[in-house]
Each structure stands twice: as C-alpha cells, then as structure tokens.
Design a protein around this motif. Structure first.
Motif, PDB file in Angstrom:
ATOM      1  N   GLY A   8       1.010  -1.102   0.027  1.00  0.00           N
ATOM      2  CA  GLY A   8       0.069   0.198   0.215  1.00  0.00           C
ATOM      3  C   GLY A   8       0.687   1.330   0.175  1.00  0.00           C
ATOM      4  O   GLY A   8       2.098   1.151   0.191  1.00  0.00           O
ATOM      5  N   PRO A   9       0.223   2.284  -0.264  1.00  0.00           N
ATOM      6  CA  PRO A   9       0.904   3.873  -0.065  1.00  0.00           C
ATOM      7  C   PRO A   9       1.786   3.871   1.029  1.00  0.00           C
ATOM      8  O   PRO A   9       1.480   3.622   2.107  1.00  0.00           O
ATOM      9  CB  PRO A   9      -0.263   4.803  -0.026  1.00  0.00           C
ATOM     10  CG  PRO A   9      -1.435   4.058  -0.653  1.00  0.00           C
ATOM     11  CD  PRO A   9      -1.259   2.488  -0.019  1.00  0.00           C
ATOM     12  N   THR A  10       3.016   4.360   0.678  1.00  0.00           N
ATOM     13  CA  THR A  10       4.347   4.519   1.875  1.00  0.00           C
ATOM     14  C   THR A  10       5.152   5.844   1.148  1.00  0.00           C
ATOM     15  O   THR A  10       5.358   5.801   0.267  1.00  0.00           O
ATOM     16  CB  THR A  10       5.097   3.256   1.686  1.00  0.00           C
ATOM     17  OG1 THR A  10       4.492   1.951   2.198  1.00  0.00           O
ATOM     18  CG2 THR A  10       6.229   3.545   2.663  1.00  0.00           C
ATOM     19  N   THR A  11       5.278   6.650   2.332  1.00  0.00           N
ATOM     20  CA  THR A  11       6.248   7.630   1.830  1.00  0.00           C
ATOM     21  C   THR A  11       7.569   7.577   2.566  1.00  0.00           C
ATOM     22  O   THR A  11       7.599   7.390   3.586  1.00  0.00           O
ATOM     23  CB  THR A  11       5.682   9.227   2.294  1.00  0.00           C
ATOM     24  OG1 THR A  11       4.441   9.229   1.756  1.00  0.00           O
ATOM     25  CG2 THR A  11       6.206  10.090   1.988  1.00  0.00           C
ATOM     26  N   VAL A  12       8.688   7.402   1.840  1.00  0.00           N
ATOM     27  CA  VAL A  12       9.968   7.263   2.523  1.00  0.00           C
ATOM     28  C   VAL A  12      10.492   8.738   2.741  1.00  0.00           C
ATOM     29  O   VAL A  12      10.594   9.481   1.659  1.00  0.00           O
ATOM     30  CB  VAL A  12      10.890   6.370   1.585  1.00  0.00           C
ATOM     31  CG1 VAL A  12      12.154   6.391   2.070  1.00  0.00           C
ATOM     32  CG2 VAL A  12      10.218   5.027   1.541  1.00  0.00           C
ATOM     33  N   LYS A  13      10.873   9.186   3.849  1.00  0.00           N
ATOM     34  CA  LYS A  13      11.382  10.301   4.143  1.00  0.00           C
ATOM     35  C   LYS A  13      12.918  10.487   4.067  1.00  0.00           C
ATOM     36  O   LYS A  13      13.595  11.482   3.435  1.00  0.00           O
ATOM     37  CB  LYS A  13      11.259  10.914   5.617  1.00  0.00           C
ATOM     38  CG  LYS A  13       9.703  11.209   6.006  1.00  0.00           C
ATOM     39  CD  LYS A  13       9.555  11.452   7.261  1.00  0.00           C
ATOM     40  CE  LYS A  13       8.317  12.429   7.472  1.00  0.00           C
ATOM     41  NZ  LYS A  13       8.241  12.892   8.512  1.00  0.00           N
ATOM     42  N   SER A  14      13.779   9.393   4.344  1.00  0.00           N
ATOM     43  CA  SER A  14      15.136   9.101   4.279  1.00  0.00           C
ATOM     44  C   SER A  14      15.535   7.844   4.439  1.00  0.00           C
ATOM     45  O   SER A  14      14.959   6.779   4.676  1.00  0.00           O
ATOM     46  CB  SER A  14      15.873  10.101   5.208  1.00  0.00           C
ATOM     47  OG  SER A  14      15.416   9.652   6.658  1.00  0.00           O
ATOM     48  N   LEU A  15      16.920   7.548   4.067  1.00  0.00           N
ATOM     49  CA  LEU A  15      17.661   6.307   4.116  1.00  0.00           C
ATOM     50  C   LEU A  15      19.073   6.536   4.817  1.00  0.00           C
ATOM     51  O   LEU A  15      19.513   7.535   4.673  1.00  0.00           O
ATOM     52  CB  LEU A  15      17.859   5.674   2.979  1.00  0.00           C
ATOM     53  CG  LEU A  15      16.639   5.363   1.857  1.00  0.00           C
ATOM     54  CD1 LEU A  15      16.536   6.728   1.023  1.00  0.00           C
ATOM     55  CD2 LEU A  15      16.921   4.274   1.097  1.00  0.00           C
ATOM     56  N   GLU A  16      19.389   5.441   5.550  1.00  0.00           N
ATOM     57  CA  GLU A  16      20.764   5.334   6.041  1.00  0.00           C
ATOM     58  C   GLU A  16      21.404   3.987   5.586  1.00  0.00           C
ATOM     59  O   GLU A  16      20.459   3.063   5.827  1.00  0.00           O
ATOM     60  CB  GLU A  16      20.830   5.429   7.846  1.00  0.00           C
ATOM     61  CG  GLU A  16      21.924   5.372   8.208  1.00  0.00           C
ATOM     62  CD  GLU A  16      21.982   5.603   9.852  1.00  0.00           C
ATOM     63  OE1 GLU A  16      22.447   6.400  10.412  1.00  0.00           O
ATOM     64  OE2 GLU A  16      21.745   4.445  10.247  1.00  0.00           O
ATOM     65  N   ILE A  17      22.431   4.279   4.742  1.00  0.00           N
ATOM     66  CA  ILE A  17      22.779   3.019   4.267  1.00  0.00           C
ATOM     67  C   ILE A  17      24.139   2.939   4.740  1.00  0.00           C
ATOM     68  O   ILE A  17      25.115   3.878   4.748  1.00  0.00           O
ATOM     69  CB  ILE A  17      22.849   3.028   2.812  1.00  0.00           C
ATOM     70  CG1 ILE A  17      21.486   3.347   2.210  1.00  0.00           C
ATOM     71  CG2 ILE A  17      23.481   1.678   2.077  1.00  0.00           C
ATOM     72  CD1 ILE A  17      21.545   3.956   0.858  1.00  0.00           C
ATOM     73  N   PHE A  55      23.898   9.112   4.643  1.00  0.00           N
ATOM     74  CA  PHE A  55      22.406   9.397   5.218  1.00  0.00           C
ATOM     75  C   PHE A  55      21.910  10.052   4.145  1.00  0.00           C
ATOM     76  O   PHE A  55      22.246  11.022   3.590  1.00  0.00           O
ATOM     77  CB  PHE A  55      22.321  10.299   6.546  1.00  0.00           C
ATOM     78  CG  PHE A  55      20.855  10.563   6.973  1.00  0.00           C
ATOM     79  CD1 PHE A  55      20.285   9.608   7.389  1.00  0.00           C
ATOM     80  CD2 PHE A  55      20.653  11.882   6.732  1.00  0.00           C
ATOM     81  CE1 PHE A  55      18.884   9.999   7.660  1.00  0.00           C
ATOM     82  CE2 PHE A  55      19.175  12.074   6.780  1.00  0.00           C
ATOM     83  CZ  PHE A  55      18.373  11.310   7.495  1.00  0.00           C
ATOM     84  N   VAL A  56      20.591   9.617   3.464  1.00  0.00           N
ATOM     85  CA  VAL A  56      19.907  10.212   2.363  1.00  0.00           C
ATOM     86  C   VAL A  56      18.627  10.691   2.648  1.00  0.00           C
ATOM     87  O   VAL A  56      17.571   9.833   2.586  1.00  0.00           O
ATOM     88  CB  VAL A  56      19.989   9.374   1.092  1.00  0.00           C
ATOM     89  CG1 VAL A  56      19.502   9.937  -0.181  1.00  0.00           C
ATOM     90  CG2 VAL A  56      21.505   8.538   0.882  1.00  0.00           C
ATOM     91  N   PRO A  57      18.572  12.107   2.630  1.00  0.00           N
ATOM     92  CA  PRO A  57      17.271  12.740   2.690  1.00  0.00           C
ATOM     93  C   PRO A  57      16.414  12.735   1.566  1.00  0.00           C
ATOM     94  O   PRO A  57      17.254  13.045   0.477  1.00  0.00           O
ATOM     95  CB  PRO A  57      17.454  14.163   3.312  1.00  0.00           C
ATOM     96  CG  PRO A  57      18.761  14.352   2.870  1.00  0.00           C
ATOM     97  CD  PRO A  57      19.540  13.008   2.794  1.00  0.00           C
ATOM     98  N   LEU A  58      15.224  12.363   1.335  1.00  0.00           N
ATOM     99  CA  LEU A  58      14.471  12.199   0.077  1.00  0.00           C
ATOM    100  C   LEU A  58      13.724  13.553   0.262  1.00  0.00           C
ATOM    101  O   LEU A  58      12.713  13.342   0.854  1.00  0.00           O
ATOM    102  CB  LEU A  58      13.782  11.042  -0.101  1.00  0.00           C
ATOM    103  CG  LEU A  58      14.321   9.750   0.020  1.00  0.00           C
ATOM    104  CD1 LEU A  58      13.504   8.532  -0.487  1.00  0.00           C
ATOM    105  CD2 LEU A  58      15.520   9.803  -1.351  1.00  0.00           C
ATOM    106  N   VAL A  59      14.098  14.544  -0.614  1.00  0.00           N
ATOM    107  CA  VAL A  59      13.549  15.834  -0.498  1.00  0.00           C
ATOM    108  C   VAL A  59      12.608  16.193  -1.637  1.00  0.00           C
ATOM    109  O   VAL A  59      12.609  16.993  -2.256  1.00  0.00           O
ATOM    110  CB  VAL A  59      14.545  16.988  -0.382  1.00  0.00           C
ATOM    111  CG1 VAL A  59      15.294  16.914   0.965  1.00  0.00           C
ATOM    112  CG2 VAL A  59      15.526  16.838  -1.621  1.00  0.00           C
ATOM    113  N   ASN A  60      11.622  15.565  -1.940  1.00  0.00           N
ATOM    114  CA  ASN A  60      10.683  15.514  -2.952  1.00  0.00           C
ATOM    115  C   ASN A  60       9.254  15.795  -2.096  1.00  0.00           C
ATOM    116  O   ASN A  60       8.337  15.249  -1.829  1.00  0.00           O
ATOM    117  CB  ASN A  60      10.302  14.001  -3.758  1.00  0.00           C
ATOM    118  CG  ASN A  60       9.104  14.349  -4.779  1.00  0.00           C
ATOM    119  OD1 ASN A  60       9.001  15.781  -5.009  1.00  0.00           O
ATOM    120  ND2 ASN A  60       8.797  13.325  -5.277  1.00  0.00           N
TER     121      ASN A  60
END
Length: 103
Positions: A8-17, A55-60
């Motif tokens: 279902g719908p999910t919004t990813v704010k950021s990732l840490e890899i 650390f990757v912020p997803l700024v959309n």
C-alpha cells in the motif's frame, strides 16, 4: 534478494545506508510488491561506494511516495539490471517512513 517492506501507499522520508564491503553496491527501491530483479524498473536507485556510510534525505516535498508498496534490494549493478547481491551483513539499510497518521 528483494525484501518487501510495506504494501500500500508509503512515503519514504530518508535512508541510512552502511556499506562495509569492499565493493560498490546499488540500493534499489521499487514501487511494487514482489518485483523481479533484473526486469522490474526501480523507482529510485542509489549508488553506495565501498566502505561508505551515507544518510540520504529524500526531499521530494515531504518525502518520496510509493503508491503500490515498497520493496528494496541491494545489488552490484545500477539501473534495472543486476541480480547479484552483497555478502552477508555487508550492507545495512534503515528506511525512515512517514506514518499514515501524520498529516
């Protein structure tokens, strides 16, 4: 290996890899459940060089929306191709998602 994270719908704010391995890997995020590696187009691909923590912020806007669901995979090839993953515990991924209750 593909890991289905949420349906279902999910919004990813950021990732840490954290890539502790000696090779470059590509983290792929899919807007689908049960995608086929090497065939299904990922919605997002991140290149992670060897021995790198990022650390990757997803700024959309307020994150990056996945409408069908969220699945992830880490492989040695960018783009759609690639089915070979890292060795055990070489790449660790933390996803930070927006709760459905948040406005």
């Amino acid at each position: 290996v593909v890991r289905d994270c949420r349906s279902g719908p999910t919004t990813v704010k950021s990732l840490e890899i954290n890539n502790t391995g000696a090779s470059t890997y590509f983290v792929k995020l899919f807007d689908s459940m049960n995608p086929t590696l090497g065939t299904t187009d990922p919605k997002f691909v991140l290149k992670i060089p060897a021995t790198t923590k990022r650390f990757v912020p997803l700024v959309n806007g307020d994150g990056y929306a996945f409408l069908v669901g969220l699945s992830v995979s880490t492989v040695t090839t960018g783009g759609t191709g690639g089915t070979t993953g890292p060795g055990a515990n070489e790449v660790k991924l933390h996803l930070f998602v927006k709760d459905t209750e948040e406005a």
